[in-house]
Design a protein around this motif. Structure first.
Motif, PDB file in Angstrom:
ATOM      1  N   GLY A   1     -50.315  -4.251 -32.115  1.00 55.85           N
ATOM      2  CA  GLY A   1     -50.373  -4.157 -33.571  1.00 55.85           C
ATOM      3  C   GLY A   1     -51.590  -3.384 -34.055  1.00 55.85           C
ATOM      4  O   GLY A   1     -51.484  -2.484 -34.911  1.00 55.85           O
ATOM      5  N   PHE A   2     -52.751  -3.696 -33.497  1.00 54.35           N
ATOM      6  CA  PHE A   2     -53.977  -3.055 -33.963  1.00 54.35           C
ATOM      7  C   PHE A   2     -54.010  -1.574 -33.595  1.00 54.35           C
ATOM      8  O   PHE A   2     -54.235  -0.707 -34.451  1.00 54.35           O
ATOM      9  N   PHE A   3     -53.793  -1.277 -32.322  1.00 58.00           N
ATOM     10  CA  PHE A   3     -53.965   0.116 -31.892  1.00 58.00           C
ATOM     11  C   PHE A   3     -52.827   1.021 -32.355  1.00 58.00           C
ATOM     12  O   PHE A   3     -53.052   2.217 -32.590  1.00 58.00           O
ATOM     13  N   SER A   4     -51.629   0.496 -32.516  1.00 56.37           N
ATOM     14  CA  SER A   4     -50.546   1.311 -33.077  1.00 56.37           C
ATOM     15  C   SER A   4     -50.830   1.631 -34.541  1.00 56.37           C
ATOM     16  O   SER A   4     -50.581   2.746 -35.017  1.00 56.37           O
ATOM     17  N   SER A   5     -51.370   0.668 -35.272  1.00 49.52           N
ATOM     18  CA  SER A   5     -51.759   0.910 -36.667  1.00 49.52           C
ATOM     19  C   SER A   5     -52.909   1.909 -36.750  1.00 49.52           C
ATOM     20  O   SER A   5     -52.906   2.821 -37.583  1.00 49.52           O
ATOM     21  N   LEU A   6     -53.893   1.729 -35.865  1.00 46.01           N
ATOM     22  CA  LEU A   6     -55.047   2.635 -35.868  1.00 46.01           C
ATOM     23  C   LEU A   6     -54.621   4.061 -35.558  1.00 46.01           C
ATOM     24  O   LEU A   6     -55.136   5.023 -36.151  1.00 46.01           O
ATOM     25  N   ARG A   7     -53.665   4.221 -34.658  1.00 46.70           N
ATOM     26  CA  ARG A   7     -53.168   5.559 -34.344  1.00 46.70           C
ATOM     27  C   ARG A   7     -52.598   6.243 -35.577  1.00 46.70           C
ATOM     28  O   ARG A   7     -52.852   7.436 -35.824  1.00 46.70           O
ATOM     29  N   HIS A   8     -51.833   5.499 -36.368  1.00 41.15           N
ATOM     30  CA  HIS A   8     -51.274   6.068 -37.603  1.00 41.15           C
ATOM     31  C   HIS A   8     -52.389   6.479 -38.563  1.00 41.15           C
ATOM     32  O   HIS A   8     -52.305   7.524 -39.220  1.00 41.15           O
TER      33      HIS A   8
END
Length: 293
Positions: A192-199
């Protein structure tokens, strides 16, 4: 319909996983020569094997783990294998200040950073959830919050180098797994965190890649010791897994699935045939070897 699920869907999952998540053949080891890399959890298992691969590629290495004696031996081996430089810093990721200490060491030593590989995990039992909320809090500190803290500290250097963040996660962070509720929760948090950060990076035109590595059952000593008496499947080799992680990170892949046919099929079935996935998961375990607490 049952025959379709049993034959065609796993084959489709394997094909899709291989197509989307296998590292392209254009990777050459010399591409990493001279790169500055932090590897956490590097005293054993996949982290140790990644350190050896990176050493052969002549990178500069900073390795972390809890056990200093083991780290010393890994660093010595890395130097023998051809690392441009290799050093270590020992400590526990349960200490909230330790991630910043590691990143500061890299900054003071190299003046920059090209790749951050987050691989460490805290100790977790493999059994029915026993209601121990305190254990989940402790595990979140190591398996999730320290990843966020290290990323936050390293981000200025990674922005400057247009570098890469590699997050080693698990199939248990994509598909809910029995007997691993606490561990699975921390791995879902990473996704959740790193997929959001990628966006956010994409939206802000920040040229730092994030590679999320979704791993199945790997033959590390800790994994085999913890679950071999329960899991029927054969573990995949840690050496190959480590190399695929290094490749995926350098080639800036969004996700790596390893083993691709196992992980890709499970993720696909989660979305289109959850009942079949549930049945497959149940058949993969020797439940009689576990005790309820």
């Amino acid at each position: 319909m049952g025959l379709l699920l049993k034959i065609f869907i796993p084959l489709l999952g394997a094909a899709l996983a291989f197509y989307f998540y296998s590292a392209p053949p254009s990777f050459k080891e010399e591409m990493l020569r001279g790169k500055r890399v932090i590897v956490t959890g590097a005293s054993s298992g996949i982290g140790e094997q990644m350190a050896y691969h990176l050493a052969r590629m002549e990178t500069h290495l900073l390795l972390t783990a809890r056990t200093e004696a083991k780290l010393q031996k890994v660093v010595e081996q890395c130097l023998e294998l051809g690392a441009a430089s290799a050093r270590y810093i020992s400590g526990s990721m349960e200490d909230p200040s330790f991630p910043e200490v590691v990143v500061r060491e890299a900054e003071n030593t190299w003046g920059g950073l090209d790749m951050l590989i987050l691989n460490h995990i805290g100790h977790s039992t493999f059994n029915y959830f026993d209601g121990n909320v305190g254990h989940i809090r402790k595990l979140l500190e190591t398996n999730f919050l320290s990843y966020v803290a290290m990323t936050t500290s390293a981000l200025p250097m990674l922005k400057e180098s247009e570098g890469s963040i590699v997050v080693v996660s698990s199939l248990a962070g994509k598909v809910g797994s029995p007997f691993a509720a606490s561990y699975s929760a921390t791995k879902f948090a990473l996704d959740g965190f790193f997929s959001s950060l990628r966006h956010e990076f994409i939206m802000d035109k920040v040229n730092v890649s994030i590679t999320l590595c979704i791993l199945g059952y790997i033959n590390t000593e800790s994994a085999v010791r913890a679950i071999s008496h329960v899991i029927r499947d054969k573990p995949a080799p840690k050496e190959e897994c480590a190399l695929e992680i290094v490749k995926a990170g350098f080639l800036r892949q969004r996700e790596l699935h390893y083993p691709p046919w196992v992980v890709g099929t499970a993720v696909l079935l989660r979305d289109i045939a959850p009942e079949f996935l549930d049945s497959s998961i149940r058949s993969s375990y020797r439940v009689e070897n576990l005790k309820r607490t």
